[in-house]
Design a protein around this motif. Sequence first.
Motif, PDB file in Angstrom:
ATOM      1  N   GLU A 174       0.696  -1.388   0.063  1.00  0.00           N
ATOM      2  CA  GLU A 174       0.077  -0.016   0.093  1.00  0.00           C
ATOM      3  C   GLU A 174       0.811   1.111  -0.027  1.00  0.00           C
ATOM      4  O   GLU A 174       0.364   2.232  -0.376  1.00  0.00           O
ATOM      5  N   THR A 175       2.028   1.046   0.420  1.00  0.00           N
ATOM      6  CA  THR A 175       2.916   2.366   0.408  1.00  0.00           C
ATOM      7  C   THR A 175       3.364   2.879  -0.994  1.00  0.00           C
ATOM      8  O   THR A 175       3.981   3.761  -1.069  1.00  0.00           O
ATOM      9  N   LEU A 176       3.127   1.890  -1.990  1.00  0.00           N
ATOM     10  CA  LEU A 176       3.346   2.390  -3.384  1.00  0.00           C
ATOM     11  C   LEU A 176       2.365   3.459  -3.678  1.00  0.00           C
ATOM     12  O   LEU A 176       2.648   4.129  -4.788  1.00  0.00           O
ATOM     13  N   LEU A 177       1.099   3.497  -3.321  1.00  0.00           N
ATOM     14  CA  LEU A 177       0.198   4.318  -3.636  1.00  0.00           C
ATOM     15  C   LEU A 177       0.429   5.604  -3.433  1.00  0.00           C
ATOM     16  O   LEU A 177       1.109   5.880  -2.392  1.00  0.00           O
ATOM     17  N   ASN A 178      -0.101   6.722  -4.331  1.00  0.00           N
ATOM     18  CA  ASN A 178       0.049   7.976  -3.694  1.00  0.00           C
ATOM     19  C   ASN A 178      -1.463   8.782  -3.923  1.00  0.00           C
ATOM     20  O   ASN A 178      -2.324   8.117  -4.268  1.00  0.00           O
ATOM     21  N   ALA A 179      -1.409  10.169  -3.698  1.00  0.00           N
ATOM     22  CA  ALA A 179      -2.670  10.752  -3.585  1.00  0.00           C
ATOM     23  C   ALA A 179      -3.520  10.565  -5.243  1.00  0.00           C
ATOM     24  O   ALA A 179      -4.566  10.547  -5.120  1.00  0.00           O
ATOM     25  N   GLY A 180      -2.767  10.597  -6.132  1.00  0.00           N
ATOM     26  CA  GLY A 180      -3.297  10.387  -7.268  1.00  0.00           C
ATOM     27  C   GLY A 180      -4.043   9.108  -7.561  1.00  0.00           C
ATOM     28  O   GLY A 180      -5.199   9.010  -8.115  1.00  0.00           O
ATOM     29  N   ASN A 181      -3.486   8.034  -6.900  1.00  0.00           N
ATOM     30  CA  ASN A 181      -4.014   6.679  -7.053  1.00  0.00           C
ATOM     31  C   ASN A 181      -5.473   6.715  -6.221  1.00  0.00           C
ATOM     32  O   ASN A 181      -6.421   6.173  -6.395  1.00  0.00           O
ATOM     33  N   MET A 182      -5.305   7.369  -5.246  1.00  0.00           N
ATOM     34  CA  MET A 182      -6.332   7.582  -4.222  1.00  0.00           C
ATOM     35  C   MET A 182      -7.640   8.521  -4.663  1.00  0.00           C
ATOM     36  O   MET A 182      -8.842   7.989  -4.767  1.00  0.00           O
ATOM     37  N   SER A 183      -7.299   9.543  -5.606  1.00  0.00           N
ATOM     38  CA  SER A 183      -8.247  10.674  -5.869  1.00  0.00           C
ATOM     39  C   SER A 183      -8.745  10.237  -7.419  1.00  0.00           C
ATOM     40  O   SER A 183     -10.196  10.167  -7.707  1.00  0.00           O
ATOM     41  N   ASP A 184      -7.990   9.434  -8.227  1.00  0.00           N
ATOM     42  CA  ASP A 184      -8.524   9.166  -9.616  1.00  0.00           C
ATOM     43  C   ASP A 184      -8.510   7.779 -10.072  1.00  0.00           C
ATOM     44  O   ASP A 184      -9.088   7.502 -10.959  1.00  0.00           O
ATOM     45  N   GLU A 185      -7.733   6.811  -9.371  1.00  0.00           N
ATOM     46  CA  GLU A 185      -7.786   5.590  -9.508  1.00  0.00           C
ATOM     47  C   GLU A 185      -8.500   4.584  -8.690  1.00  0.00           C
ATOM     48  O   GLU A 185      -7.973   3.531  -8.484  1.00  0.00           O
ATOM     49  N   GLY A 186      -9.206   4.929  -7.881  1.00  0.00           N
ATOM     50  CA  GLY A 186      -9.993   4.231  -6.961  1.00  0.00           C
ATOM     51  C   GLY A 186      -9.129   3.568  -5.792  1.00  0.00           C
ATOM     52  O   GLY A 186      -9.844   2.659  -5.145  1.00  0.00           O
ATOM     53  N   GLY A 187      -8.085   4.310  -5.552  1.00  0.00           N
ATOM     54  CA  GLY A 187      -7.254   3.667  -4.412  1.00  0.00           C
ATOM     55  C   GLY A 187      -6.474   2.549  -5.015  1.00  0.00           C
ATOM     56  O   GLY A 187      -5.768   1.521  -4.190  1.00  0.00           O
ATOM     57  N   ASN A 188      -6.344   2.255  -6.169  1.00  0.00           N
ATOM     58  CA  ASN A 188      -5.508   1.186  -6.743  1.00  0.00           C
ATOM     59  C   ASN A 188      -4.313   1.560  -7.587  1.00  0.00           C
ATOM     60  O   ASN A 188      -4.357   2.740  -8.103  1.00  0.00           O
ATOM     61  N   LEU A 189      -3.479   0.615  -7.746  1.00  0.00           N
ATOM     62  CA  LEU A 189      -2.311   0.735  -8.712  1.00  0.00           C
ATOM     63  C   LEU A 189      -2.481   0.236  -9.739  1.00  0.00           C
ATOM     64  O   LEU A 189      -3.181  -0.474 -10.273  1.00  0.00           O
ATOM     65  N   VAL A 190      -2.189   1.311 -10.725  1.00  0.00           N
ATOM     66  CA  VAL A 190      -2.563   1.390 -12.054  1.00  0.00           C
ATOM     67  C   VAL A 190      -1.413   0.258 -12.790  1.00  0.00           C
ATOM     68  O   VAL A 190      -0.362   0.257 -12.564  1.00  0.00           O
ATOM     69  N   PHE A 191      -1.989  -0.357 -13.612  1.00  0.00           N
ATOM     70  CA  PHE A 191      -0.665  -1.200 -14.466  1.00  0.00           C
ATOM     71  C   PHE A 191      -1.286  -1.072 -15.917  1.00  0.00           C
ATOM     72  O   PHE A 191      -2.380  -1.323 -16.445  1.00  0.00           O
ATOM     73  N   GLU A 192      -0.267  -0.909 -16.767  1.00  0.00           N
ATOM     74  CA  GLU A 192      -0.141  -1.071 -18.240  1.00  0.00           C
ATOM     75  C   GLU A 192       0.588  -1.710 -19.082  1.00  0.00           C
ATOM     76  O   GLU A 192       1.709  -1.942 -18.809  1.00  0.00           O
ATOM     77  N   ILE A 193      -0.087  -2.764 -19.770  1.00  0.00           N
ATOM     78  CA  ILE A 193       0.437  -3.779 -20.577  1.00  0.00           C
ATOM     79  C   ILE A 193       0.702  -3.106 -21.987  1.00  0.00           C
ATOM     80  O   ILE A 193      -0.346  -2.502 -22.749  1.00  0.00           O
ATOM     81  N   VAL A 194       1.697  -2.744 -22.584  1.00  0.00           N
ATOM     82  CA  VAL A 194       1.794  -2.017 -23.781  1.00  0.00           C
ATOM     83  C   VAL A 194       1.645  -2.792 -25.045  1.00  0.00           C
ATOM     84  O   VAL A 194       1.607  -3.890 -25.063  1.00  0.00           O
ATOM     85  N   CYS A 195       1.052  -1.963 -25.810  1.00  0.00           N
ATOM     86  CA  CYS A 195       0.348  -2.559 -27.076  1.00  0.00           C
ATOM     87  C   CYS A 195      -0.186  -3.874 -27.133  1.00  0.00           C
ATOM     88  O   CYS A 195      -0.329  -4.708 -27.734  1.00  0.00           O
ATOM     89  N   LYS A 196      -1.391  -3.699 -26.097  1.00  0.00           N
ATOM     90  CA  LYS A 196      -2.140  -4.851 -26.010  1.00  0.00           C
ATOM     91  C   LYS A 196      -3.306  -4.795 -26.925  1.00  0.00           C
ATOM     92  O   LYS A 196      -3.654  -5.962 -27.227  1.00  0.00           O
ATOM     93  N   PHE A 197      -3.946  -3.561 -27.316  1.00  0.00           N
ATOM     94  CA  PHE A 197      -4.905  -3.609 -28.089  1.00  0.00           C
ATOM     95  C   PHE A 197      -4.587  -2.792 -29.511  1.00  0.00           C
ATOM     96  O   PHE A 197      -3.475  -2.262 -29.716  1.00  0.00           O
ATOM     97  N   ARG A 198      -5.514  -2.471 -30.447  1.00  0.00           N
ATOM     98  CA  ARG A 198      -5.410  -2.072 -31.567  1.00  0.00           C
ATOM     99  C   ARG A 198      -5.061  -0.656 -31.045  1.00  0.00           C
ATOM    100  O   ARG A 198      -5.713   0.132 -30.494  1.00  0.00           O
ATOM    101  N   VAL A 199      -4.038   0.039 -32.036  1.00  0.00           N
ATOM    102  CA  VAL A 199      -3.739   1.444 -31.806  1.00  0.00           C
ATOM    103  C   VAL A 199      -4.664   2.274 -32.530  1.00  0.00           C
ATOM    104  O   VAL A 199      -4.555   2.116 -33.910  1.00  0.00           O
ATOM    105  N   SER A 200      -5.260   3.278 -32.106  1.00  0.00           N
ATOM    106  CA  SER A 200      -5.925   4.321 -32.665  1.00  0.00           C
ATOM    107  C   SER A 200      -5.577   5.648 -32.653  1.00  0.00           C
ATOM    108  O   SER A 200      -6.009   6.419 -33.254  1.00  0.00           O
ATOM    109  N   GLN A 201      -4.499   5.750 -31.886  1.00  0.00           N
ATOM    110  CA  GLN A 201      -3.861   7.149 -31.568  1.00  0.00           C
ATOM    111  C   GLN A 201      -2.687   6.981 -32.795  1.00  0.00           C
ATOM    112  O   GLN A 201      -1.683   6.369 -32.785  1.00  0.00           O
ATOM    113  N   GLN A 202      -2.866   7.998 -33.730  1.00  0.00           N
ATOM    114  CA  GLN A 202      -1.707   8.194 -34.824  1.00  0.00           C
ATOM    115  C   GLN A 202      -0.361   8.289 -34.473  1.00  0.00           C
ATOM    116  O   GLN A 202       0.533   7.421 -34.903  1.00  0.00           O
TER     117      GLN A 202
END
Length: 252
Positions: A174-202
């Motif tokens: 839980e010490t890995l979380l900061n205020a941004g995780n609490m306010s915008d991400e439901g108190g969760n740690l974000v994880f991102e798998i790169v290039c997992k889906f079709r890229v729509s952003q040019q």
Amino acid sequence: MKMNSMRTFVGLLILLICPFSVLGQTATTNRNVILRRDPSTASVALAHLPQGARLTLVDEAPDSGFYHVRTEDEQVGWVWSKFVTVSLAPTVPSAQAVPRTTPPAPQPPQPPETQCDPSLWSHVYHPTRLIVKQQCVAVTGTIVDATAGKKADGVRHEGDGDSHGWLKVDPEFETLLNAGNMSDEGGNLVFEIVCKFRVSQQDAKTACANYTDQVSLPPVGSHVQIVGTLVQDSFHAQWMEIHPVTRITVLP
């Protein structure tokens, strides 16, 4: 004087009187740990210490499962003994010397940096926005739905092709979380798998060109270990995330 205050006073007095005694024995945190005012999990938290923080023992033996310690920035408090690896005290030449037989506390296995795939950074869109905190970490927790039921897999499908998932971390992380995780991400740690889906952003298509995602995404509710780089996103609410993810393993 209350007993808790007396403990702290005695610890400080010992450090002033005996700076070169056996109480100068050193230790290192083997995971993220809370420095508390008293030897109790209900005690006030004085600081959050990261894995690898160097400590000096105030008392050689633990009390109620806690070591009395001093940090490098001179804070005195108590940490859970299982999360501390004690260094063997230096020996003093003496005919009466007795070998120390107590081994240091075992250190739980941690993923070496070679277990994270550094080549994934070539597929991260706009990597300069990410502030690296730890090159390679292994964090456990439960995958929760980051989409409010809008996606069957429980993760947001970003325009740059990445997943935007949520990990409800186990208590020791839980010490890995900061205020941004609490306010915008439901108190969760974000994880991102790169290039997992079709890229729509040019402007993100180049990062995922000629690359096929190799990371499996377990279903929502899975208790998992996620290995990857711990970063802070300098955009948005500056939350903490694991990005890029090297692998996700479902735990028993």
